[in-house]
Design a protein around this motif. Sequence first.
Motif, short mmCIF file in Angstrom:
data_model
loop_
_atom_site.label_atom_id
_atom_site.label_comp_id
_atom_site.label_asym_id
_atom_site.label_seq_id
_atom_site.Cartn_x
_atom_site.Cartn_y
_atom_site.Cartn_z
N GLY A 136 0.81 -1.21 0.00
CA GLY A 136 0.00 0.00 0.00
C GLY A 136 0.85 1.26 0.00
N LEU A 137 1.95 1.23 0.72
CA LEU A 137 2.87 2.37 0.72
C LEU A 137 3.45 2.61 -0.67
CD1 LEU A 137 4.98 2.20 4.01
CD2 LEU A 137 3.54 4.07 3.24
N LEU A 138 3.86 1.53 -1.33
CA LEU A 138 4.43 1.67 -2.68
C LEU A 138 3.38 2.20 -3.65
CD1 LEU A 138 6.51 -1.64 -2.91
CD2 LEU A 138 7.35 0.67 -2.44
N ASP A 139 2.15 1.74 -3.50
CA ASP A 139 1.08 2.15 -4.40
C ASP A 139 0.66 3.60 -4.18
OD1 ASP A 139 -0.55 1.25 -6.54
OD2 ASP A 139 -2.28 1.26 -5.22
N ALA A 140 1.02 4.17 -3.02
CA ALA A 140 0.67 5.56 -2.73
C ALA A 140 1.40 6.53 -3.65
CB ALA A 140 0.99 5.89 -1.27
N PHE A 141 2.53 6.10 -4.22
CA PHE A 141 3.25 6.93 -5.18
C PHE A 141 2.56 6.79 -6.52
CE2 PHE A 141 6.31 5.92 -1.90
CZ PHE A 141 6.99 7.11 -1.70
N ASP A 142 1.78 7.80 -6.91
CA ASP A 142 0.92 7.68 -8.09
C ASP A 142 1.57 8.13 -9.38
OD1 ASP A 142 1.01 10.39 -7.70
OD2 ASP A 142 -1.10 10.60 -7.16
N GLY A 143 2.80 8.62 -9.35
CA GLY A 143 3.46 9.05 -10.57
C GLY A 143 3.26 10.52 -10.87
N SER A 169 -0.83 4.70 10.62
CA SER A 169 -0.28 5.67 11.57
C SER A 169 1.13 6.06 11.14
CB SER A 169 -0.24 5.06 12.97
OG SER A 169 0.71 4.00 13.02
N LYS A 170 1.57 7.24 11.57
CA LYS A 170 2.91 7.71 11.22
C LYS A 170 4.01 6.76 11.74
CE LYS A 170 1.92 12.66 10.73
NZ LYS A 170 2.26 14.02 11.22
N PRO A 171 3.92 6.25 12.99
CA PRO A 171 4.95 5.31 13.44
C PRO A 171 5.02 4.06 12.57
CG PRO A 171 3.74 6.18 15.31
CD PRO A 171 3.01 6.62 14.09
N THR A 172 3.86 3.55 12.14
CA THR A 172 3.85 2.36 11.28
C THR A 172 4.47 2.68 9.93
OG1 THR A 172 1.87 1.46 12.35
CG2 THR A 172 2.37 0.66 10.14
N VAL A 173 4.10 3.82 9.35
CA VAL A 173 4.66 4.22 8.06
C VAL A 173 6.17 4.40 8.17
CG1 VAL A 173 4.72 6.07 6.34
CG2 VAL A 173 2.52 5.29 7.25
N HIS A 174 6.64 5.02 9.25
CA HIS A 174 8.07 5.25 9.43
C HIS A 174 8.82 3.92 9.51
CE1 HIS A 174 11.79 6.29 11.64
NE2 HIS A 174 11.72 7.39 10.90
N ARG A 175 8.25 2.96 10.23
CA ARG A 175 8.90 1.66 10.37
C ARG A 175 8.96 0.91 9.03
NH1 ARG A 175 6.41 -2.99 11.13
NH2 ARG A 175 4.50 -1.96 11.84
N LEU A 176 7.84 0.92 8.30
CA LEU A 176 7.81 0.23 7.02
C LEU A 176 8.73 0.91 6.00
CD1 LEU A 176 3.97 -0.46 6.72
CD2 LEU A 176 5.78 -2.15 7.12
N LEU A 177 8.77 2.24 6.03
CA LEU A 177 9.66 2.95 5.11
C LEU A 177 11.12 2.59 5.37
CD1 LEU A 177 8.03 6.50 5.00
CD2 LEU A 177 8.22 4.90 3.08
N GLY A 178 11.48 2.43 6.64
CA GLY A 178 12.85 2.04 6.96
C GLY A 178 13.20 0.71 6.34
N GLN A 179 12.26 -0.24 6.36
CA GLN A 179 12.51 -1.54 5.76
C GLN A 179 12.58 -1.46 4.24
OE1 GLN A 179 9.27 -3.83 7.35
NE2 GLN A 179 10.16 -3.97 9.40
N VAL A 209 13.44 1.20 2.48
CA VAL A 209 14.68 1.90 2.12
C VAL A 209 15.85 0.92 2.16
CG1 VAL A 209 16.36 3.62 2.89
CG2 VAL A 209 13.92 4.21 2.82
N ALA A 210 15.91 0.08 3.17
CA ALA A 210 17.00 -0.89 3.29
C ALA A 210 16.97 -1.88 2.13
CB ALA A 210 16.88 -1.64 4.62
N TRP A 211 15.78 -2.23 1.66
CA TRP A 211 15.64 -3.17 0.54
C TRP A 211 15.93 -2.52 -0.80
CZ3 TRP A 211 11.34 -3.49 -3.09
CH2 TRP A 211 11.40 -4.63 -3.91
N GLY A 212 15.72 -1.21 -0.90
CA GLY A 212 15.96 -0.49 -2.15
C GLY A 212 14.70 -0.13 -2.90
N GLY A 213 13.53 -0.43 -2.33
CA GLY A 213 12.29 -0.10 -3.00
C GLY A 213 11.89 1.35 -2.85
N ARG A 233 10.86 8.75 -2.19
CA ARG A 233 10.46 8.46 -3.56
C ARG A 233 10.75 6.99 -3.83
NH1 ARG A 233 15.35 11.73 -6.65
NH2 ARG A 233 17.04 10.27 -6.13
N LEU A 234 10.16 6.46 -4.91
CA LEU A 234 10.38 5.06 -5.26
C LEU A 234 11.84 4.83 -5.64
CD1 LEU A 234 7.18 4.25 -7.35
CD2 LEU A 234 7.64 3.70 -4.95
N GLY A 235 12.35 3.65 -5.30
CA GLY A 235 13.75 3.33 -5.53
C GLY A 235 14.01 2.54 -6.80
N ALA A 236 15.27 2.42 -7.15
CA ALA A 236 15.67 1.76 -8.40
C ALA A 236 15.37 0.26 -8.38
CB ALA A 236 17.16 1.98 -8.64
N ARG A 237 15.29 -0.33 -7.19
CA ARG A 237 15.04 -1.77 -7.12
C ARG A 237 13.72 -2.14 -7.80
NH1 ARG A 237 16.89 -5.56 -3.31
NH2 ARG A 237 16.37 -7.65 -4.05
#
Length: 263
Positions: A29-36, A53-63, A65-69, A78-82
């Motif tokens: 859902g987070l990835l899909d929020a970037f609509d282009g 919630s913001k804490p949940t979004v922050h935690r998921l974004l950290g993961q 970012v580490a993966w490259g998405g 912003r969306l990543g190169a992965r």
Amino acid sequence: MRRVATTYDSVMAHDAASPPKSVMARGLGLLDAFDGVETELTLTELAARTGLSKPTVHRLLGQLVAWGGVERVRSGYRLGARLFQLGLQTPRHRALRETALPYLEELYEVTRENVHLTVLSGHSVLCVEKVCGHRTMQIRPGIGSRLPAHSTASGKLLLALLSPERVQQIIAGGLERLTPRTIVAPRLLWEELARTRARGYGLNREESQVGIAAVSAPVFDGSGTALAAMSVAGSVHRVDAHRLVPQLLEAARAVSETLARLV
């Protein structure tokens, strides 16, 4: 005209008021929020779009970012190169892009306008390939970005090939206005889709971007399913449908015939 199969990434669709419970669904859902349209979003914007919630979004974004998405930038994320790398490996889209690219390049050489290859993804059109020159007017969408299907020549063409039931679902989700000329009244959209289906190609005149017009033609696979649409877009003063449509239809037909032989 042949109809497009209703194969959509429904796993990505969810109601922001009732956010998904699984970790995977929330991440998607987070990835899909970037609509282009808005390529960079803040944590607050992502929380609002997903209903998390913001804490949940922050935690998921950290993961992510580490993966490259997802990538962290000064203004947010912003969306990543992965994701782009994974998209290039999708067999169906890779075959479509590789088959269509020479014809897209030929269309650009003839027209000197932006040439796009787009597919229907949910309620949007997703640009999977684009050819333009450094002197060409910069026009949305770019590769990997989306626009509401009802606002584009390609999107309206692909919607015209859907079942009425699927079109009604999309209309029920709301028709976003991008410009004063965007069709947002359901009755008018139904009428426009009927005209598009009858003539066999799509038209857009300042409906997704002020000053821009476009024409589109469908690309079919061997089974008669519309996989994508090819379009030519440029200044509303230069894009002449009568001149461009025959060339565009011929190019789309050649791509369709090549794809049919690959099945």
